[in-house]
Motif scaffolding. Structure first.
Motif, PDB file in Angstrom:
ATOM      1  N   ASN A   1     -15.944  31.661  23.904  1.00  0.00           N
ATOM      2  CA  ASN A   1     -16.700  32.800  23.372  1.00  0.00           C
ATOM      3  C   ASN A   1     -16.670  33.989  24.321  1.00  0.00           C
ATOM      4  O   ASN A   1     -16.573  33.824  25.538  1.00  0.00           O
ATOM      5  CB  ASN A   1     -18.155  32.401  23.129  1.00  0.00           C
ATOM      6  N   ALA A   2     -16.815  35.178  23.733  1.00  0.00           N
ATOM      7  CA  ALA A   2     -16.970  36.418  24.498  1.00  0.00           C
ATOM      8  C   ALA A   2     -18.411  36.484  25.021  1.00  0.00           C
ATOM      9  O   ALA A   2     -19.267  35.716  24.557  1.00  0.00           O
ATOM     10  CB  ALA A   2     -16.666  37.613  23.597  1.00  0.00           C
ATOM     11  N   PRO A   3     -18.688  37.366  25.961  1.00  0.00           N
ATOM     12  CA  PRO A   3     -20.059  37.483  26.469  1.00  0.00           C
ATOM     13  C   PRO A   3     -21.102  37.760  25.376  1.00  0.00           C
ATOM     14  O   PRO A   3     -22.256  37.354  25.506  1.00  0.00           O
ATOM     15  CB  PRO A   3     -19.980  38.659  27.445  1.00  0.00           C
ATOM     16  N   ASP A   4     -20.684  38.400  24.271  1.00  0.00           N
ATOM     17  CA  ASP A   4     -21.627  38.676  23.185  1.00  0.00           C
ATOM     18  C   ASP A   4     -21.832  37.475  22.261  1.00  0.00           C
ATOM     19  O   ASP A   4     -22.577  37.550  21.283  1.00  0.00           O
ATOM     20  CB  ASP A   4     -21.178  39.895  22.377  1.00  0.00           C
ATOM     21  N   GLY A   5     -21.155  36.358  22.546  1.00  0.00           N
ATOM     22  CA  GLY A   5     -21.333  35.138  21.755  1.00  0.00           C
ATOM     23  C   GLY A   5     -20.338  34.958  20.629  1.00  0.00           C
ATOM     24  O   GLY A   5     -20.276  33.896  20.024  1.00  0.00           O
ATOM     25  N   LYS A   6     -19.545  35.982  20.335  1.00  0.00           N
ATOM     26  CA  LYS A   6     -18.531  35.866  19.281  1.00  0.00           C
ATOM     27  C   LYS A   6     -17.342  35.070  19.816  1.00  0.00           C
ATOM     28  O   LYS A   6     -16.972  35.199  20.980  1.00  0.00           O
ATOM     29  CB  LYS A   6     -18.046  37.249  18.847  1.00  0.00           C
ATOM     30  N   PRO A   7     -16.720  34.250  18.963  1.00  0.00           N
ATOM     31  CA  PRO A   7     -15.565  33.485  19.440  1.00  0.00           C
ATOM     32  C   PRO A   7     -14.377  34.394  19.737  1.00  0.00           C
ATOM     33  O   PRO A   7     -14.074  35.300  18.964  1.00  0.00           O
ATOM     34  CB  PRO A   7     -15.254  32.524  18.295  1.00  0.00           C
ATOM     35  N   LYS A   8     -13.719  34.151  20.888  1.00  0.00           N
ATOM     36  CA  LYS A   8     -12.504  34.884  21.248  1.00  0.00           C
ATOM     37  C   LYS A   8     -11.284  34.099  20.798  1.00  0.00           C
ATOM     38  O   LYS A   8     -10.355  34.648  20.239  1.00  0.00           O
ATOM     39  CB  LYS A   8     -12.444  35.126  22.751  1.00  0.00           C
ATOM     40  N   TYR A   9     -11.312  32.790  21.081  1.00  0.00           N
ATOM     41  CA  TYR A   9     -10.248  31.925  20.593  1.00  0.00           C
ATOM     42  C   TYR A   9     -10.723  30.486  20.569  1.00  0.00           C
ATOM     43  O   TYR A   9     -11.704  30.115  21.206  1.00  0.00           O
ATOM     44  CB  TYR A   9      -8.950  32.078  21.396  1.00  0.00           C
ATOM     45  N   LYS A  10     -10.000  29.696  19.777  1.00  0.00           N
ATOM     46  CA  LYS A  10     -10.325  28.280  19.607  1.00  0.00           C
ATOM     47  C   LYS A  10      -9.038  27.480  19.789  1.00  0.00           C
ATOM     48  O   LYS A  10      -7.972  27.904  19.344  1.00  0.00           O
ATOM     49  CB  LYS A  10     -10.908  28.057  18.212  1.00  0.00           C
ATOM     50  N   VAL A  11      -9.157  26.323  20.446  1.00  0.00           N
ATOM     51  CA  VAL A  11      -8.012  25.432  20.643  1.00  0.00           C
ATOM     52  C   VAL A  11      -8.357  24.071  20.049  1.00  0.00           C
ATOM     53  O   VAL A  11      -9.362  23.464  20.418  1.00  0.00           O
ATOM     54  CB  VAL A  11      -7.661  25.263  22.138  1.00  0.00           C
ATOM     55  N   LEU A  12      -7.546  23.624  19.117  1.00  0.00           N
ATOM     56  CA  LEU A  12      -7.614  22.257  18.590  1.00  0.00           C
ATOM     57  C   LEU A  12      -6.400  21.523  19.139  1.00  0.00           C
ATOM     58  O   LEU A  12      -5.312  22.089  19.193  1.00  0.00           O
ATOM     59  CB  LEU A  12      -7.550  22.248  17.065  1.00  0.00           C
ATOM     60  N   ALA A  13      -6.581  20.271  19.546  1.00  0.00           N
ATOM     61  CA  ALA A  13      -5.447  19.497  20.053  1.00  0.00           C
ATOM     62  C   ALA A  13      -5.661  18.016  19.788  1.00  0.00           C
ATOM     63  O   ALA A  13      -6.799  17.534  19.814  1.00  0.00           O
ATOM     64  CB  ALA A  13      -5.265  19.731  21.546  1.00  0.00           C
ATOM     65  N   ALA A  14      -4.567  17.319  19.520  1.00  0.00           N
ATOM     66  CA  ALA A  14      -4.638  15.870  19.322  1.00  0.00           C
ATOM     67  C   ALA A  14      -4.994  15.173  20.629  1.00  0.00           C
ATOM     68  O   ALA A  14      -5.673  14.161  20.643  1.00  0.00           O
ATOM     69  CB  ALA A  14      -3.305  15.341  18.796  1.00  0.00           C
ATOM     70  N   ARG A  15      -4.547  15.750  21.745  1.00  0.00           N
ATOM     71  CA  ARG A  15      -4.838  15.179  23.066  1.00  0.00           C
ATOM     72  C   ARG A  15      -4.903  16.314  24.083  1.00  0.00           C
ATOM     73  O   ARG A  15      -4.098  17.235  24.039  1.00  0.00           O
ATOM     74  CB  ARG A  15      -3.757  14.186  23.460  1.00  0.00           C
ATOM     75  N   TYR A  16      -5.863  16.222  24.988  1.00  0.00           N
ATOM     76  CA  TYR A  16      -6.056  17.210  26.052  1.00  0.00           C
ATOM     77  C   TYR A  16      -6.077  16.474  27.388  1.00  0.00           C
ATOM     78  O   TYR A  16      -6.769  15.464  27.521  1.00  0.00           O
ATOM     79  CB  TYR A  16      -7.378  17.950  25.842  1.00  0.00           C
ATOM     80  N   GLN A  17      -5.302  16.968  28.352  1.00  0.00           N
ATOM     81  CA  GLN A  17      -5.282  16.363  29.685  1.00  0.00           C
ATOM     82  C   GLN A  17      -5.436  17.463  30.722  1.00  0.00           C
ATOM     83  O   GLN A  17      -4.719  18.462  30.688  1.00  0.00           O
ATOM     84  CB  GLN A  17      -3.963  15.621  29.919  1.00  0.00           C
ATOM     85  N   LEU A  18      -6.379  17.255  31.652  1.00  0.00           N
ATOM     86  CA  LEU A  18      -6.624  18.207  32.730  1.00  0.00           C
ATOM     87  C   LEU A  18      -6.056  17.647  34.018  1.00  0.00           C
ATOM     88  O   LEU A  18      -6.378  16.527  34.410  1.00  0.00           O
ATOM     89  CB  LEU A  18      -8.127  18.460  32.894  1.00  0.00           C
ATOM     90  N   TYR A  19      -5.206  18.419  34.678  1.00  0.00           N
ATOM     91  CA  TYR A  19      -4.655  18.078  35.986  1.00  0.00           C
ATOM     92  C   TYR A  19      -5.339  18.990  36.987  1.00  0.00           C
ATOM     93  O   TYR A  19      -4.869  20.091  37.274  1.00  0.00           O
ATOM     94  CB  TYR A  19      -3.134  18.258  35.995  1.00  0.00           C
ATOM     95  N   GLU A  20      -6.476  18.536  37.480  1.00  0.00           N
ATOM     96  CA  GLU A  20      -7.355  19.369  38.293  1.00  0.00           C
ATOM     97  C   GLU A  20      -6.696  19.870  39.573  1.00  0.00           C
ATOM     98  O   GLU A  20      -6.849  21.029  39.940  1.00  0.00           O
ATOM     99  CB  GLU A  20      -8.624  18.578  38.621  1.00  0.00           C
TER     100      GLU A  20
END
Length: 188
Positions: free
Chosen positions: A54-73
């Motif tokens: 979301n943007a600072p005003d609360g409106k969505p900026k973008y959305k990501v849908l994914a079958a699988r998400y992996q974070l490589y910290e």
């Protein structure tokens, strides 16, 4: 005869000492130097993910849908399987981008999509046909609402179709820049 018995006794004692030493060594813990996760091991992994940024005003900026998400910290990157990204502009228009794979860097300010990339204009203005672009690789800058590629693209809008080598798409201005080798059919 006596020397043979002493010799056999020494061999038995020596064998017993060697066996005891061997048995004592197999239970000794082995020290492993481990400094953190391997680059090929994600720190976090989720299936069927939906993230809305979301943007600072609360409106969505973008959305990501994914079958699988992996974070490589440790590498500060994320990977997505079958990502579907929706970018919203200030007027509520949407652009969808989907692919086989995706990778995000710099806190998701740069997302690279690869493999059967498809961009769809969800709500075209002026009652026109939606724009559909296909390519093999696309770099998306969600914060800037821009997308670019140096790969070959094919674009279709209604019965019009054209191809080009590379493009830049400015979602705020709703302008598509074609880089080179443009060919196609335009029906006014």
């Amino acid at each position: 005869m006596r020397s043979r018995l002493i010799w056999i006794g020494c061999l038995i004692i020596l064998g017993a000492v060697a066996a005891l030493w061997f048995l004592s060594q197999r239970d000794t813990p082995v020290e492993v130097n481990h400094t953190g996760p391997s680059p090929n091991t994600p720190s976090v992994s989720f299936d069927s993910v939906e993230m809305v940024i979301n943007a600072p005003d609360g409106k969505p900026k973008y959305k990501v849908l994914a079958a699988r998400y992996q974070l490589y910290e440790t590498e500060k990157r994320s990977q997505f399987d079958l990502p579907n990204i929706t970018l919203y502009d200030d007027e509520g228009s949407q652009i969808h981008a989907q692919a086989l794979q995706g990778e995000a860097h710099d806190n998701s300010s740069v997302i690279t999509l690869t493999g059967n990339v498809r961009i769809n204009q969800a709500q075209p203005g002026n009652g026109s046909h939606p724009l559909v672009i296909t390519t093999e690789r696309l770099v998306v800058f969600p914060e800037k609402q821009r997308a670019t590629t140096d790969s070959t693209i094919t674009a279709m809008r209604g019965s019009e179709m054209f191809s080009a080598q590379g493009m830049s798409l400015d979602l705020k201005k709703e302008v598509l820049y074609l880089h080179s080798n443009v060919e196609g059919v335009y029906q006014p």
